[in-house]
Design an enzyme around this catalytic site. Structure first.
Site, PDB file in Angstrom:
ATOM      1  N   ASP A 425     136.108  77.181  35.691  1.00  0.00           N
ATOM      2  CA  ASP A 425     134.671  77.361  35.451  1.00  0.00           C
ATOM      3  C   ASP A 425     133.898  76.319  36.261  1.00  0.00           C
ATOM      4  O   ASP A 425     134.483  75.372  36.796  1.00  0.00           O
ATOM      5  CB  ASP A 425     134.423  77.184  33.943  1.00  0.00           C
ATOM      6  CG  ASP A 425     132.997  77.524  33.531  1.00  0.00           C
ATOM      7  OD1 ASP A 425     132.309  78.255  34.274  1.00  0.00           O
ATOM      8  OD2 ASP A 425     132.578  77.058  32.449  1.00  0.00           O
ATOM      9  N   GLU A 428     131.017  76.215  41.229  1.00  0.00           N
ATOM     10  CA  GLU A 428     130.076  76.573  42.319  1.00  0.00           C
ATOM     11  C   GLU A 428     129.964  75.463  43.372  1.00  0.00           C
ATOM     12  O   GLU A 428     129.758  75.819  44.523  1.00  0.00           O
ATOM     13  CB  GLU A 428     128.696  76.892  41.719  1.00  0.00           C
ATOM     14  CG  GLU A 428     128.684  78.168  40.911  1.00  0.00           C
ATOM     15  CD  GLU A 428     129.443  78.063  39.583  1.00  0.00           C
ATOM     16  OE1 GLU A 428     129.462  76.956  39.016  1.00  0.00           O
ATOM     17  OE2 GLU A 428     130.026  79.065  39.154  1.00  0.00           O
ATOM     18  N   ASP A 503     127.419  83.885  32.734  1.00  0.00           N
ATOM     19  CA  ASP A 503     126.697  83.809  31.455  1.00  0.00           C
ATOM     20  C   ASP A 503     125.654  84.904  31.310  1.00  0.00           C
ATOM     21  O   ASP A 503     124.464  84.684  31.551  1.00  0.00           O
ATOM     22  CB  ASP A 503     126.062  82.431  31.317  1.00  0.00           C
ATOM     23  CG  ASP A 503     127.125  81.340  31.311  1.00  0.00           C
ATOM     24  OD1 ASP A 503     128.314  81.678  31.131  1.00  0.00           O
ATOM     25  OD2 ASP A 503     126.773  80.168  31.485  1.00  0.00           O
TER      26      ASP A 503
HETATM   27  O1  MIG Z   1     127.814  74.957  30.984  1.00  0.00           O
HETATM   28  O2  MIG Z   1     132.729  76.034  29.116  1.00  0.00           O
HETATM   29  O3  MIG Z   1     130.221  80.511  32.157  1.00  0.00           O
HETATM   30  O4  MIG Z   1     131.916  81.090  30.045  1.00  0.00           O
HETATM   31  O5  MIG Z   1     132.014  79.263  27.920  1.00  0.00           O
HETATM   32  C1  MIG Z   1     128.502  75.992  30.366  1.00  0.00           C
HETATM   33  C2  MIG Z   1     131.587  76.458  28.475  1.00  0.00           C
HETATM   34  C3  MIG Z   1     129.946  75.938  30.760  1.00  0.00           C
HETATM   35  C4  MIG Z   1     129.963  78.270  31.361  1.00  0.00           C
HETATM   36  C5  MIG Z   1     130.832  79.485  31.401  1.00  0.00           C
HETATM   37  C6  MIG Z   1     131.121  79.946  30.009  1.00  0.00           C
HETATM   38  C7  MIG Z   1     131.797  78.839  29.243  1.00  0.00           C
HETATM   39  C8  MIG Z   1     130.923  77.594  29.241  1.00  0.00           C
HETATM   40  N1  MIG Z   1     130.618  77.200  30.614  1.00  0.00           N
END
Ligand code: MIG
Length: 870
Positions: A425, A428, A503
């Site tokens: 996650d 980016e 999200d």
């Molecule tokens: O700033 O890890 O898209 O699926 O549950 C949020 C927490 C960070 C974004 C991800 C989401 C995940 C969440 N993450």
């Protein structure tokens, strides 16, 4: 015109662009680059060719055309005549180099290049490049007003759009299905709660598919800098693409069909590896399930309620202070014990990781990162420190091979504890400390041995993190297929990871929007994708969740995920009351019943690059306005899905593509399949030939449990019994759902988890079906591979039969009719199910060539000849 002479060629050799067009101004302020005005390529001043290349000089600028694999033509332009390193994150080495060549002919105005499958015309005055079909029809042209253009380090290229061209692809975009008339940007961005038209999002796939009913093509702009596409927005009859820097480097991918484009593109950037079977089961996720007792309780609940599920995700709270590769000492004290407890019930666990490494001298991963020089540095040579969940964080430089290896080896602890899948996650990469939401552009990267700043590395950062994960995990467990899920990526990331669309919100329009998003990911070569079922932020009601699940079982990645703030409703399949619990259970059961079909289609996708969730324009380009159909889609090669995407819908209407279709809602074996005629081609309307199909609008009743599914005529759909998880029981009996008509179908099977299938340890069966006025026939046409994975018995369900047959035979030997079928493995027999209008036939193992025939009239005995009518 004033230009900095050090970056632009002498004015006389470049032409100011006849029509000035600019990239869309949606970039954050510090991304804009001072410009001196756009200039396009001038005249061809000299040229030379080789059997696969064409070199053009246009004053100081150089142009290189190359014939690539699969009739793809590559174009590179260097405005100052100097090409940089020839390097791509996306394009893979050609596994089967072809020795195709081309010929170049010269006319006073142009150079004409001819190769198999493609032709190129280079106009000389000025230099403009057009692509033609083998028959000479212009497919993708440049006029004098178009072509390559430069402005300092920025670069662009413009081409014509035909009136009936439509724009697809470009990966993960929350934009309309057909992107013609829009402009968009590729710059991987953490965009929580994005909306329709939010752009850019998490992924960058600069692959454009121009669909035209008369012939489609693809345009892959292989430039990982911030890039843009203007698809007929600035000018209705032209599209352009460009980037802030890097090289003007693109590939023309010929059709003629959209499917041809996708298959050729797959040769260039590769395809997804076959995932483990369990990754195709239902997946349940929450931000976060913590502590471990809660995970155990969730698992127990699934089994107690008999809702099938394979995978549970652990989001960031399983870690110790958000330190990657650690476990929270209080909440997850004995991870290996938890994993084995869950594994006994058939659950696989996927854990999340973010790239940000907590700056903490007591933390071994941080220390190791510093010692191995794995962290990105700022322009002054200091390790760059941003802010993410752990607070002050350093960012591994995944564009460096040694860092990818180091990162990959960190997974040992998780792998040893029994974690089965890995979720990347925030890659980016997201940075909470910066207004632009990512690292400053000045941060330095290795860039695979050619140091560059963040502008060149940004869009590939997530892809290279996913690659490090995939390669690391594969090394740690060489016999197992890795499962990696990533949020960010660049073209080619499908080789390493599945993707989810970040999200989203628990709203009806997000449910609707997910269909065109998946379809465009699919045609961009990204097969293994899904959206958070139920919506990540916000709270769905019972109806929205149920409907979303009914669509979500057709996402290749079927995962429910949400933010679980305490005190609010959970988003488990049973969280919305008894009635929808039953509906949701049946929905998930359908996914499990369809697994043999889905697995077969995923294997096909892994080989061809063709998507599983596919837009109708792929299979039915002739259907009028098919480029607008963004709510119906094909699921694999046999089934059309018309999901219910609207609140309180009681009916659902659609236009069926050409041919005959069998409506078989929920693939419910107790109900009869209903025949519908699809679009037809009327010879004339008011005596004027139209040459166009007329779609028939049909309207269906859709109570909350209804999932409208249509099988095409001749469809053969392999299915099996419900399991609570994908590897609960090995497949013994395969059900083949058979719909009247002539057609082919396929079944692929293997051990579901290891890489032995690459050494031939799999079974692949091809079936053939033929339907005549008084008989229907199913034949095992061929089998490849290892018979070990073949079914031990088959349940053939000839659907949509008019009446009880007079005879059912196996290889021409009549089979006994039974009012109730004998158990599998006993004698072969058949039965007639009056209520569902089905002839069911159970036979044991089939050998290639074996056939089953259902006759509705007495057989004509041999010896007696039928009269032929004259
Ligand atoms: O700033 O890890 O898209 O699926 O549950 C949020 C927490 C960070 C974004 C991800 C989401 C995940 C969440 N993450």
């Amino acid at each position: 015109m004033r230009q900095p002479p050090d970056i632009m060629p002498p004015e006389s050799l470049m032409q100011p662009q006849a029509i000035r067009r600019y990239p869309p101004a949606t970039a954050p302020a510090d991304l804009s680059i001072p410009t001196a005005g756009w200039q396009s390529l001038g005249n061809v001043t000299s040229w030379r060719d080789t059997p696969r290349e064409l070199f053009l000089s246009c004053g100081a600028a150089e142009v290189r055309l190359t014939l690539e694999r699969a009739s793809i033509v590559r174009v590179r332009v260097a405005s100052r005549g100097e090409f940089g390193r020839d390097f791509s994150w996306a394009v893979i080495p050609d596994a089967a180099p072809e020795i195709a060549t081309w010929t170049v002919a010269e006319t006073p105005d142009a150079l004409l290049v001819t190769a198999e499958g493609v032709r190129v015309r280079v106009d000389r005055n000025p230099c403009r490049i057009s692509f033609l079909a083998p028959d000479g029809r212009a497919v993708c042209e440049e006029t004098a007003a178009d072509g390559a253009a430069f402005n300092g380090p920025a670069l662009a290229c413009w081409k014509r759009l035909h009136g009936d061209d439509h724009c697809f692809g470009l990966g993960e975009k929350a934009m309309p299905f057909d992107k013609r008339g829009t402009s968009l940007v590729n710059w991987n961005t953490d965009e929580p709660g994005y909306e329709g038209w939010s752009d850019p999002l998490y992924q960058s796939h600069p692959i454009l598919i121009v669909f035209n009913p008369g012939g489609s093509y693809g345009l892959f702009f292989d430039n990982a800098w911030r890039s843009w596409f203007d698809l007929g927005k600035t000018s209705r009859s032209a599209y352009g693409f460009g980037a802030d820097g890097g090289e003007l480097n693109y590939y023309y991918v010929p059709g003629p069909t959209a499917a041809d484009v996708m298959q050729r593109y797959a040769r260039l950037v590769g395809t997804m590896p076959l995932p483990p079977l369990w990754a195709l089961g239902y997946q349940q996720s929450r931000y976060s399930y913590t502590p471990h007792t809660r995970v155990r309780a969730l698992a127990a609940e699934f089994r107690k309620r008999r809702v099938p599920c394979d995978t549970i995700y652990l989001d960031i709270d399983y870690m110790d202070g958000y330190r990657c590769f650690t476990w929270h000492p209080k909440h997850f004290p004995k991870p290996a014990r938890l994993m084995s407890h869950l594994a006994k019930q058939g659950f696989k666990v996927v854990t999340i990781l973010d790239p940000g490494i907590k700056v903490d001298p007591d933390y071994d991963v941080y220390r190791g990162g510093v010692a191995g020089d794995h962290f990105c540095r700022d322009e002054n040579g200091e390790v760059y420190v941003g802010k993410v969940w752990p607070g002050d964080s350093a960012f591994p430089d995944f564009t460096r091979a040694a860092t990818r290896q180091w990162w990959g080896s960190q997974y040992r602890g998780l792998v040893d504890a029994g974690v089965r899948g890995f979720w990347n996650d925030m890659n980016e990469p997201a940075d909470f400390s910066r207004p632009e939401k990512t690292l400053p552009l000045s941060v330095r990267f290795d860039n695979e041995g050619q140091p560059a700043d963040h502008r060149a590395a940004h869009n590939v950062y997530g892809m290279q993190m996913a690659r490090a994960t995939f390669e690391g995990v594969r090394k740690l467990r060489p016999d197992q297929r890795p499962f990696v899920l990533t949020r960010a990526g660049y073209a080619g990331v499908q080789r390493y990871a599945a993707v989810w669309t970040g999200d989203n919100l628990s709203r009806w329009h997000h449910l609707q929007m997910s269909v065109p998003m998946m379809l465009n990911l699919g045609v961009s070569g990204y097969v293994f994708c899904g959206a958070d079922i139920g919506g990540f932020m916000g709270r769905p009601d019972a109806e929205l969740f149920a409907r979303w699940l009914q669509l979500g079982i057709f996402y290749p990645l079927c995962r429910a995920h949400f933010v679980g703030w305490e005190g609010r409703t959970e988003q488990d399949p049973w969280s919305f009351g008894k009635q929808t619990e039953a509906v949701n259970r049946r929905t998930i059961e359908l996914r499990y019943r369809l697994l043999p079909y889905l697995y077969t289609e995923m294997r096909h996708a892994a080989e061809t690059g063709l998507p599983v969730m596919r837009p109708l324009f792929m299979d039915f380009p002739e259907l009028p306005d098919v480029w607008r159909v963004d709510s119906d889609f094909m699921f694999g090669r046999q089934l059309l899905i018309a999901p219910v995407l609207w609140e309180k819908a009681e009916t659902r209407w659609l236009r069926l593509p050409p041919g005959t279709w069998y409506q078989f809602d929920n693939l419910d074996p107790a109900r009869p399949a209903v025949r519908h005629d699809g679009a037809v081609e009327p010879e004339t309307i008011a005596n004027v030939p139209t040459g166009r199909m007329i779609g028939r609008k049909i309207e269906l009743a859709v109570e909350l449990g209804a999932i409208p599914i249509f099988a095409k005529a001749g469809a053969i759909v392999p299915m099996r019994e419900v399991q609570q998880f994908t590897d609960e029981r090995p497949l013994e009996e395969l059900t083949l759902e058979l719909f009247p008509g002539d057609g082919r179908g396929w079944f692929y099977n293997d051990d579901g988890s290891t890489c032995a299938y690459r050494q031939g340890e799999f079974t692949f069966e091809e079936y053939e079906q033929a339907t005549a006025a008084d008989s229907r026939m199913l034949r095992l046409a061929a089998r490849q591979g290892d018979v070990r994975f073949a079914p031990k018995s088959y349940l053939l369900r000839f659907e949509a039969a008019d009446a009880a047959p007079t005879e059912v035979s196996f290889n021409d030997e009549p089979l006994p009719r039974k009012s109730k079928l004998p158990a599998a493995g006993r004698e072969a027999a058949w039965s007639w199910l009056q209520n569902s209008k089905t002839v069911v036939v159970r036979v044991s193992a089939l050998r290639p060539g074996d056939s089953v025939r259902v006759r509705s009239r007495p057989r004509v005995r041999s010896g007696r000849r039928r009269r032929t009518r004259v």
